[in-house]
Write an enzyme that holds these catalytic residues in place. Structure first.
Site, PDB file in Angstrom:
ATOM      1  N   SER A 203       0.834  -1.203   0.000  1.00  0.00           N
ATOM      2  CA  SER A 203       0.000   0.000   0.000  1.00  0.00           C
ATOM      3  C   SER A 203       0.877   1.266   0.000  1.00  0.00           C
ATOM      4  CB  SER A 203      -0.966  -0.042   1.183  1.00  0.00           C
ATOM      5  OG  SER A 203      -1.955   0.948   1.075  1.00  0.00           O
ATOM      6  N   ASP A 304      -9.725  -4.064  -5.544  1.00  0.00           N
ATOM      7  CA  ASP A 304      -9.114  -3.120  -4.603  1.00  0.00           C
ATOM      8  C   ASP A 304      -9.693  -1.729  -4.875  1.00  0.00           C
ATOM      9  OD1 ASP A 304      -7.460  -1.367  -3.169  1.00  0.00           O
ATOM     10  OD2 ASP A 304      -5.687  -2.606  -3.466  1.00  0.00           O
ATOM     11  N   HIS A 336      -8.237  -4.709  -1.082  1.00  0.00           N
ATOM     12  CA  HIS A 336      -6.987  -4.129  -0.605  1.00  0.00           C
ATOM     13  C   HIS A 336      -6.408  -4.911   0.570  1.00  0.00           C
ATOM     14  CE1 HIS A 336      -4.153  -0.799  -0.639  1.00  0.00           C
ATOM     15  NE2 HIS A 336      -4.279  -0.646   0.675  1.00  0.00           N
TER      16      HIS A 336
END
Length: 395
Positions: A203, A304, A336
């Site tokens: 991320s 995501d 995600h």
């Protein structure tokens, strides 16, 4: 950037490791922390994480959107709590975890090490930079990954770094680079192999670590003084990352990471080019730097919504067009958090995990043989709770 390891870290001199020089296997440092110290550390960690959460809410504001997401987050955490508690116990009480090793003199310049049970020869190392929207990133978020990889004889170093508002993107990149330098120059003391270091980010951590990798390659291509070398990184793993800030600012704004806050984190729109790896590698002056990059593997779920998978696809296309070795692996209907949390908590065979291990052990026949007979990981959370968490996840 200047760097020398603090005395409290127990590290050796901060010199660049010489390629091809195999370090001797060294015994792991003994762990003598008392139960009282462990509980004290757990209390300090809880206090820090609580402070990060409060800080995040203060910057996001308490509007309807964030109230509903906060409620979803609370439900999400409760559903996965059976797994979180088991991972937390491992993190605080396992003799295989070395917590809060100092790598620099700034706040949050700490890293955690996850060590295999036996270190009878130098082991491969993964330097991991965790995510957290540049605001709530914390090294302990990588404890599940650290535990998994340590079971496969891989050392994991989870690097902490200053978050906003304690620092902005340049501070985060500097901290991560300093942590990587520490690992490259000192991991042999913990049984790691300086010739087999892999970099990974998830991320926001994928964005930060990619910025670090490219910045280091540019420095090397210009002949600047360095404290670690891109050549020491055997491969890069980017999980659910964003690599072009110009394409993401509106998306983040619509998701609740508002434009004014995002611009403050990234030091204004004038810094977008410097901190957008996809844009920066297209600059003709970066061509030599791109040639120095290690093989790059990007992983992304197609469902995501925090950072769209198109972000990784576009970055891989750009890397390949510039002559870099890059590969994208998409996971259908994964969110995600599925790849990083729910799937590992599910146990059994994890496709993402197995892919990463296969890259790390590609040239080690003995390790490959062990991987082939490794038992499936045990389930940490019931399937029903995992499915509910997938549906309710605010990420």
């Amino acid at each position: 950037m200047t760097w020398s390891p603090p005395e409290s870290s127990g590290a050796g001199a901060g010199t660049l490791h010489t390629r091809g020089q195999k370090p001797p296997a060294t015994p792991r440092p003994s762990r003598q922390a008392s139960l009282r110290e462990d509980f004290g550390h757990a209390a300090a960690e809880t206090y820090l994480v609580t402070g990060l959460a409060i800080k995040l809410l203060r910057y996001l504001g308490i509007g309807y959107r964030w109230m509903t997401r906060l409620a979803a987050l609370a439900c999400y955490a409760m559903l996965l709590m059976p797994g979180f508690l088991q991972v937390a116990y491992y993190y605080f009480f396992s003799s295989q975890v070395r917590r809060s090793i100092v790598y620099g003199d700034q706040p949050r310049n700490r890293l955690d090490l996850y060590l295999p049970t036996k270190i009878n020869e130098p082991k491969p190392v993964v330097a991991f930079v965790t995510g957290g929207a540049w605001i709530i990133g914390y090294k302990a978020w990588g404890s599940l990954l650290g535990q998994q990889l340590a079971e496969r004889d891989i050392i994991v170093a989870c690097i902490d770094y200053r978050n906003f508002p304690q620092g902005t993107i340049s501070d985060m990149v500097k901290d991560a680079s300093q942590g990587i330098a520490f690992i490259c120059n000192n991991i042999a003391e913990y049984g790691g192999d300086p010739d087999r270091i892999y970099l990974m980010g998830q991320s926001a951590g994928a964005h930060i670590s990619t910025c670090v990798l490219l910045e280091q390659a540019i420095k090397e291509s210009l002949g600047e003084s360095i404290f670690w070398s891109v050549s020491q990184i055997k491969a890069y793993f980017g999980l659910s990352g964003g690599y072009n800030l110009f394409n993401l600012i509106d998306h983040f704004h619509n998701r609740g990471l508002y434009r004014s806050l995002f611009l403050s984190i990234m030091e204004g729109k004038e810094s977008f080019q410097q901190y957008s790896p996809e844009v920066r590698i297209e600059d003709p002056s970066s061509r030599e730097a791109v040639s120095l990059l290690p093989p790059i593997f990007l992983y992304h779920g197609t469902s995501d919504y925090s950072i769209p998978s198109d972000s990784s696809k576009s970055f891989v296309d750009t890397l390949q067009s510039m002559g870099a070795e890059a590969k994208l692996i998409l996971f259908e209907e994964k969110t995600h958090t599925d790849l990083f949390l729910q799937d590992p908590l599910r146990g059994g065979k994890d496709e993402l995990f197995e892919n990463i291990v296969s890259v790390i052990h590609a040239n080690d026949e003995e390790a490959q043989a062990k991987d082939a007979v490794a038992p499936p990981r045990r389930r940490l959370v019931p399937e029903l709770l995992l499915r509910l968490a997938h549906d309710i996840s605010p990420f």
